[in-house]
Motif scaffolding. Structure first.
Motif, PDB file in Angstrom:
ATOM      1  N   ASP A  46      29.934  47.798  38.305  1.00  0.00           N
ATOM      2  CA  ASP A  46      30.343  47.060  37.113  1.00  0.00           C
ATOM      3  C   ASP A  46      31.859  46.998  36.989  1.00  0.00           C
ATOM      4  O   ASP A  46      32.394  46.167  36.245  1.00  0.00           O
ATOM      5  N   LEU A  47      32.556  47.891  37.710  1.00  0.00           N
ATOM      6  CA  LEU A  47      34.016  47.937  37.680  1.00  0.00           C
ATOM      7  C   LEU A  47      34.483  48.702  38.915  1.00  0.00           C
ATOM      8  O   LEU A  47      33.809  49.630  39.354  1.00  0.00           O
ATOM      9  N   VAL A  48      35.632  48.284  39.468  1.00  0.00           N
ATOM     10  CA  VAL A  48      36.188  48.943  40.648  1.00  0.00           C
ATOM     11  C   VAL A  48      37.557  49.527  40.309  1.00  0.00           C
ATOM     12  O   VAL A  48      38.420  48.835  39.758  1.00  0.00           O
ATOM     13  N   LEU A  49      37.737  50.817  40.631  1.00  0.00           N
ATOM     14  CA  LEU A  49      39.044  51.477  40.580  1.00  0.00           C
ATOM     15  C   LEU A  49      39.482  51.661  42.025  1.00  0.00           C
ATOM     16  O   LEU A  49      38.718  52.180  42.835  1.00  0.00           O
ATOM     17  N   VAL A  76      33.716  40.939  37.224  1.00  0.00           N
ATOM     18  CA  VAL A  76      33.697  42.382  37.489  1.00  0.00           C
ATOM     19  C   VAL A  76      35.152  42.849  37.574  1.00  0.00           C
ATOM     20  O   VAL A  76      35.892  42.400  38.450  1.00  0.00           O
ATOM     21  N   PRO A  77      35.581  43.724  36.666  1.00  0.00           N
ATOM     22  CA  PRO A  77      36.985  44.125  36.643  1.00  0.00           C
ATOM     23  C   PRO A  77      37.395  44.931  37.881  1.00  0.00           C
ATOM     24  O   PRO A  77      36.631  45.756  38.374  1.00  0.00           O
ATOM     25  N   PHE A  78      38.611  44.666  38.357  1.00  0.00           N
ATOM     26  CA  PHE A  78      39.198  45.377  39.494  1.00  0.00           C
ATOM     27  C   PHE A  78      40.520  45.966  39.008  1.00  0.00           C
ATOM     28  O   PHE A  78      41.430  45.226  38.621  1.00  0.00           O
ATOM     29  N   ILE A  79      40.611  47.302  39.030  1.00  0.00           N
ATOM     30  CA  ILE A  79      41.787  47.994  38.509  1.00  0.00           C
ATOM     31  C   ILE A  79      42.438  48.819  39.614  1.00  0.00           C
ATOM     32  O   ILE A  79      41.763  49.624  40.264  1.00  0.00           O
ATOM     33  N   PHE A  80      43.733  48.604  39.835  1.00  0.00           N
ATOM     34  CA  PHE A  80      44.460  49.454  40.767  1.00  0.00           C
ATOM     35  C   PHE A  80      44.832  50.756  40.071  1.00  0.00           C
ATOM     36  O   PHE A  80      45.271  50.759  38.913  1.00  0.00           O
ATOM     37  N   LEU A  81      44.622  51.863  40.778  1.00  0.00           N
ATOM     38  CA  LEU A  81      44.966  53.206  40.303  1.00  0.00           C
ATOM     39  C   LEU A  81      45.828  53.811  41.407  1.00  0.00           C
ATOM     40  O   LEU A  81      45.319  54.201  42.451  1.00  0.00           O
ATOM     41  N   THR A  82      47.140  53.841  41.206  1.00  0.00           N
ATOM     42  CA  THR A  82      48.045  54.094  42.328  1.00  0.00           C
ATOM     43  C   THR A  82      49.306  54.842  41.922  1.00  0.00           C
ATOM     44  O   THR A  82      49.704  54.814  40.749  1.00  0.00           O
ATOM     45  N   ALA A 120      33.915  45.754  28.259  1.00  0.00           N
ATOM     46  CA  ALA A 120      33.520  44.960  27.093  1.00  0.00           C
ATOM     47  C   ALA A 120      33.862  43.489  27.310  1.00  0.00           C
ATOM     48  O   ALA A 120      33.071  42.599  26.999  1.00  0.00           O
ATOM     49  N   SER A 121      35.048  43.231  27.900  1.00  0.00           N
ATOM     50  CA  SER A 121      35.446  41.845  28.184  1.00  0.00           C
ATOM     51  C   SER A 121      34.528  41.215  29.215  1.00  0.00           C
ATOM     52  O   SER A 121      34.172  40.048  29.106  1.00  0.00           O
ATOM     53  N   ALA A 122      34.127  41.999  30.220  1.00  0.00           N
ATOM     54  CA  ALA A 122      33.226  41.487  31.253  1.00  0.00           C
ATOM     55  C   ALA A 122      31.874  41.127  30.652  1.00  0.00           C
ATOM     56  O   ALA A 122      31.268  40.124  31.007  1.00  0.00           O
ATOM     57  N   THR A 123      31.401  41.938  29.703  1.00  0.00           N
ATOM     58  CA  THR A 123      30.138  41.651  29.027  1.00  0.00           C
ATOM     59  C   THR A 123      30.258  40.362  28.225  1.00  0.00           C
ATOM     60  O   THR A 123      29.352  39.534  28.223  1.00  0.00           O
ATOM     61  N   ASP A 124      31.400  40.186  27.559  1.00  0.00           N
ATOM     62  CA  ASP A 124      31.614  38.954  26.798  1.00  0.00           C
ATOM     63  C   ASP A 124      31.571  37.725  27.695  1.00  0.00           C
ATOM     64  O   ASP A 124      31.121  36.665  27.288  1.00  0.00           O
TER      65      ASP A 124
END
Length: 196
Positions: A46-49, A76-82, A120-124
């Motif tokens: 549902d989301l990628v870090l 599907v949100p993609f978030i960089f964690l770096t 929540a935004s992805a669900t919207d």
């Protein structure tokens, strides 16, 4: 329960992410390399870090491949964690289409707030089908984009000017809230608004 995929090559960071995110009620999978991360996308998180500095394939390369090959559904949100906090890295990440950029050391309170907001935004976005409306001509133009045709090809096929094709493409991209014609075609196809 939302399922998060963490692509991170540092085992200690992975362990900490799992501990904190699981305590917050998320399902969490971790992989230690970019290639493993690409393979894990089959499980439809549902989301990628994702870290940027990985031993085999960089986070930038992963996101480029995801966007180019549509390896994740739109939304599907993609978030960089770096650890890379430089503006140039953040700019490159945004240009590639990441949804957020969080720097290490990890502020977990901030990270959890970002994850909850993005989910929540992805669900919207799941309700967008009823809100996103294309004119018949926009639908025709995007259908041909999805089939790999250029603006000049589409103009010939539809018997209109290339300028008119581009006008309809611009409108469709604006309505879909995306930056490129391909993204608009993919999004509209996934919402069932066009049939490539």
């Amino acid at each position: 329960m939302a399922h998060l995929l963490c692509i991170e090559d540092d085992p200690d960071t992975c362990e900490l992410l799992v501990e904190v995110l699981t305590a917050e009620g998320f399902g969490v999978s971790t992989v230690l390399s970019g290639e493993a991360g690409l393979s894990a996308l089959d499980k439809r998180p549902d989301l990628v870090l994702c870290d940027i500095d990985l031993p085999d394939v960089s986070g930038f390369e992963i996101l480029t491949k995801i966007r180019a090959d549509n390896l994740l559904p739109i939304g599907v949100p993609f978030i960089f964690l770096t650890a890379y906090s430089q503006r140039a890295h953040q700019l490159q990440a945004r240009q590639l289409g990441c949804d957020d950029y969080v720097t290490k050391p990890i502020d977990f309170e901030l990270l959890i707030a970002i994850i909850r907001h993005r989910l929540a935004s992805a669900t919207d976005k799941g309700t967008e089908k009823s809100e996103l409306r294309l004119t018949d001509r926009e639908g025709q133009v995007l259908t041909w984009v999805a089939r790999g045709k250029s603006s000049s090809d589409i103009a010939t096929i539809l018997g209109i000017s290339e300028r008119t094709v581009n006008f309809h493409l611009d409108n469709a991209m604006r309505k879909a809230g995306v930056a490129t014609r391909v993204q608009a075609a993919v999004k509209c196809a996934m919402l069932g608004l066009i049939e490539p």
